[in-house]
Scaffold this motif. Sequence first.
Motif, PDB file in Angstrom:
ATOM      1  N   GLY A 147       0.764  -1.235   0.000  1.00 38.86           N
ATOM      2  CA  GLY A 147       0.000   0.000   0.000  1.00 38.86           C
ATOM      3  C   GLY A 147       0.796   1.286   0.000  1.00 38.86           C
ATOM      4  N   GLN A 148       2.102   1.239  -0.281  1.00 37.99           N
ATOM      5  CA  GLN A 148       2.922   2.448  -0.221  1.00 37.99           C
ATOM      6  C   GLN A 148       3.711   2.637  -1.518  1.00 37.99           C
ATOM      7  N   ASP A 149       3.078   2.365  -2.639  1.00 42.09           N
ATOM      8  CA  ASP A 149       3.757   2.446  -3.930  1.00 42.09           C
ATOM      9  C   ASP A 149       4.297   3.848  -4.213  1.00 42.09           C
ATOM     10  N   LYS A 150       3.521   4.873  -3.900  1.00 42.23           N
ATOM     11  CA  LYS A 150       3.939   6.242  -4.171  1.00 42.23           C
ATOM     12  C   LYS A 150       5.165   6.618  -3.336  1.00 42.23           C
ATOM     13  N   ALA A 151       5.146   6.238  -2.069  1.00 44.87           N
ATOM     14  CA  ALA A 151       6.277   6.545  -1.187  1.00 44.87           C
ATOM     15  C   ALA A 151       7.532   5.811  -1.640  1.00 44.87           C
ATOM     16  N   LEU A 152       7.393   4.543  -2.041  1.00 43.97           N
ATOM     17  CA  LEU A 152       8.558   3.764  -2.477  1.00 43.97           C
ATOM     18  C   LEU A 152       9.126   4.308  -3.782  1.00 43.97           C
ATOM     19  N   LEU A 153       8.255   4.793  -4.657  1.00 44.79           N
ATOM     20  CA  LEU A 153       8.731   5.396  -5.910  1.00 44.79           C
ATOM     21  C   LEU A 153       9.564   6.644  -5.612  1.00 44.79           C
ATOM     22  N   GLN A 154       9.113   7.439  -4.662  1.00 45.58           N
ATOM     23  CA  GLN A 154       9.861   8.639  -4.291  1.00 45.58           C
ATOM     24  C   GLN A 154      11.203   8.273  -3.655  1.00 45.58           C
ATOM     25  N   LEU A 155      11.198   7.209  -2.850  1.00 48.71           N
ATOM     26  CA  LEU A 155      12.446   6.753  -2.242  1.00 48.71           C
ATOM     27  C   LEU A 155      13.415   6.259  -3.309  1.00 48.71           C
ATOM     28  N   GLU A 156      12.905   5.564  -4.309  1.00 50.80           N
ATOM     29  CA  GLU A 156      13.751   5.106  -5.418  1.00 50.80           C
ATOM     30  C   GLU A 156      14.414   6.281  -6.126  1.00 50.80           C
ATOM     31  N   GLN A 157      13.657   7.344  -6.353  1.00 47.15           N
ATOM     32  CA  GLN A 157      14.200   8.527  -7.010  1.00 47.15           C
ATOM     33  C   GLN A 157      15.316   9.158  -6.188  1.00 47.15           C
ATOM     34  N   GLU A 158      15.151   9.186  -4.867  1.00 50.77           N
ATOM     35  CA  GLU A 158      16.181   9.771  -4.006  1.00 50.77           C
ATOM     36  C   GLU A 158      17.435   8.902  -3.992  1.00 50.77           C
ATOM     37  N   ALA A 170      13.410  11.559   4.968  1.00 55.88           N
ATOM     38  CA  ALA A 170      12.619  11.388   6.190  1.00 55.88           C
ATOM     39  C   ALA A 170      11.332  10.673   5.827  1.00 55.88           C
ATOM     40  N   LEU A 171      11.110   9.508   6.413  1.00 48.58           N
ATOM     41  CA  LEU A 171       9.890   8.743   6.176  1.00 48.58           C
ATOM     42  C   LEU A 171       8.865   9.161   7.225  1.00 48.58           C
ATOM     43  N   LEU A 172       7.764   9.757   6.774  1.00 53.72           N
ATOM     44  CA  LEU A 172       6.764  10.334   7.670  1.00 53.72           C
ATOM     45  C   LEU A 172       5.461   9.563   7.564  1.00 53.72           C
ATOM     46  N   GLY A 173       4.942   9.087   8.704  1.00 53.18           N
ATOM     47  CA  GLY A 173       3.671   8.382   8.670  1.00 53.18           C
ATOM     48  C   GLY A 173       3.308   7.819  10.027  1.00 53.18           C
ATOM     49  N   PRO A 174       2.072   7.321  10.155  1.00 52.95           N
ATOM     50  CA  PRO A 174       1.642   6.718  11.419  1.00 52.95           C
ATOM     51  C   PRO A 174       2.341   5.381  11.661  1.00 52.95           C
ATOM     52  N   PRO A 175       2.267   4.851  12.866  1.00 52.44           N
ATOM     53  CA  PRO A 175       2.915   3.558  13.150  1.00 52.44           C
ATOM     54  C   PRO A 175       2.294   2.421  12.340  1.00 52.44           C
ATOM     55  N   GLY A 176       3.130   1.452  11.990  1.00 46.18           N
ATOM     56  CA  GLY A 176       2.632   0.219  11.392  1.00 46.18           C
ATOM     57  C   GLY A 176       2.245   0.282   9.938  1.00 46.18           C
ATOM     58  N   VAL A 177       2.778   1.258   9.166  1.00 46.40           N
ATOM     59  CA  VAL A 177       2.406   1.364   7.751  1.00 46.40           C
ATOM     60  C   VAL A 177       3.579   1.042   6.817  1.00 46.40           C
ATOM     61  N   GLY A 178       4.703   0.561   7.375  1.00 48.75           N
ATOM     62  CA  GLY A 178       5.792   0.074   6.523  1.00 48.75           C
ATOM     63  C   GLY A 178       7.053   0.907   6.523  1.00 48.75           C
ATOM     64  N   LYS A 179       7.150   1.941   7.338  1.00 47.57           N
ATOM     65  CA  LYS A 179       8.339   2.803   7.331  1.00 47.57           C
ATOM     66  C   LYS A 179       9.575   2.045   7.825  1.00 47.57           C
ATOM     67  N   ILE A 194       9.239  12.032   2.727  1.00 49.42           N
ATOM     68  CA  ILE A 194       8.461  11.034   1.990  1.00 49.42           C
ATOM     69  C   ILE A 194       7.273  10.622   2.854  1.00 49.42           C
ATOM     70  N   LYS A 195       6.076  10.865   2.339  1.00 54.44           N
ATOM     71  CA  LYS A 195       4.863  10.615   3.118  1.00 54.44           C
ATOM     72  C   LYS A 195       4.378   9.175   2.940  1.00 54.44           C
ATOM     73  N   PHE A 196       4.219   8.475   4.055  1.00 55.07           N
ATOM     74  CA  PHE A 196       3.591   7.156   4.067  1.00 55.07           C
ATOM     75  C   PHE A 196       2.141   7.342   4.521  1.00 55.07           C
ATOM     76  N   ARG A 197       1.214   6.857   3.726  1.00 59.29           N
ATOM     77  CA  ARG A 197      -0.199   7.094   4.015  1.00 59.29           C
ATOM     78  C   ARG A 197      -0.710   6.155   5.093  1.00 59.29           C
TER      79      ARG A 197
END
Length: 351
Positions: free
Chosen positions: A134-145, A156-165, A286-289
């Motif tokens: 469920g974090q395809d957009k965040a992983l794509l941004q991480l790949e670019q970096e 910086a991986l930003l998001g609530p607990p338990g979403v894959g950071k 990088i926002k994790f939803r």
Amino acid sequence: MSERRHRRHSRVESLQRENDPRSRGEGRQRERQDFFDVELPEEAAAGCAHWRSGTILAITLVGFWLLYMFFARSATAGVSAPRELEADVSWRDSKTAVAAAVAAAEEKASRCYFCNQPIYAKRSISQIGQLVVGQDKALLQLEQELSRDRKFRSVALLGPPGVGKTMTATALMESFPWPQNVRSFSWNTKGVATGKNDVVKFRQLRHFMDQLSSCGMNLHVIDDLRVDDMDVVPIYNEMILNREGTLDDTKAAQTVLVVYIFNLEKQHLEEHQKYLQGMSDATTSIKFRSFGIEELKLCLQSELRAMKHSLEEEAEADVLKGAMEQIDTAGCKSLRPLIEQHGKPLPADSD
């Protein structure tokens, strides 16, 4: 693949096994090789070329020496036994010197290729995407970096607990081709007070900085940060960029990737993510939803495969219900204990 490239690949692969205390099995090594290639960029390959030239030079010089010893040995024919024995010893010593010189040059060339191998971000992020749901957009941004050609990179991986950071950072650390350069630190460890202890924490980060290696890339992961810890990011970035207190000017040439992980409250997620956007010009946020029931179902199937457990229909509903009650504070992290409570291990002979 040419014969030379094949030999180069074998030497680098061997050196990776020697330098990686966490990957001893052949299966693990093959998995690591799926992440990273050993074909060097043109500039790095040129930098390693002098070691190959050194190998050729070493072989040439000792070759002349061997020829000299061969004729010297031939000249001992018909002379006394002690002189003939002395020539034999010199001949054996010369062959040993040849082997040592070639081995030393090959080792230096192999290390050069090992240290300068590129990191293929697309391949590694694709593998991580099979673990993090469920974090395809965040992983794509991480790949670019990761793909940026910079000596210093910070995300910086930003998001609530338990979403894959943390899972993303852990997968990156486990597949990193330079495991000896990996450092991780949990900023808000339970039971540790803040305030004066921040000095101790920064002292630990300073120790990481002092251990930076010039071989390959350095990966530093700082986990469990909160909104009020945002000053950690610009401070540590400056420590690395300026190499404060170091006397070695070559440290500025080292390549560093820092991953900061912020756990944010779900009810204030958008507000906090926006607030943290400007914490440092050198860091990409990088926002994790956040997750809902659909993402939770995907996490459940992933956990069941990883744990080799099964759930009956009623038990699966109970697990999802219990996880949904904790989703704001735990995300997918609550699934594992619930599966252990309600699930059954698969038979040992099942796939």
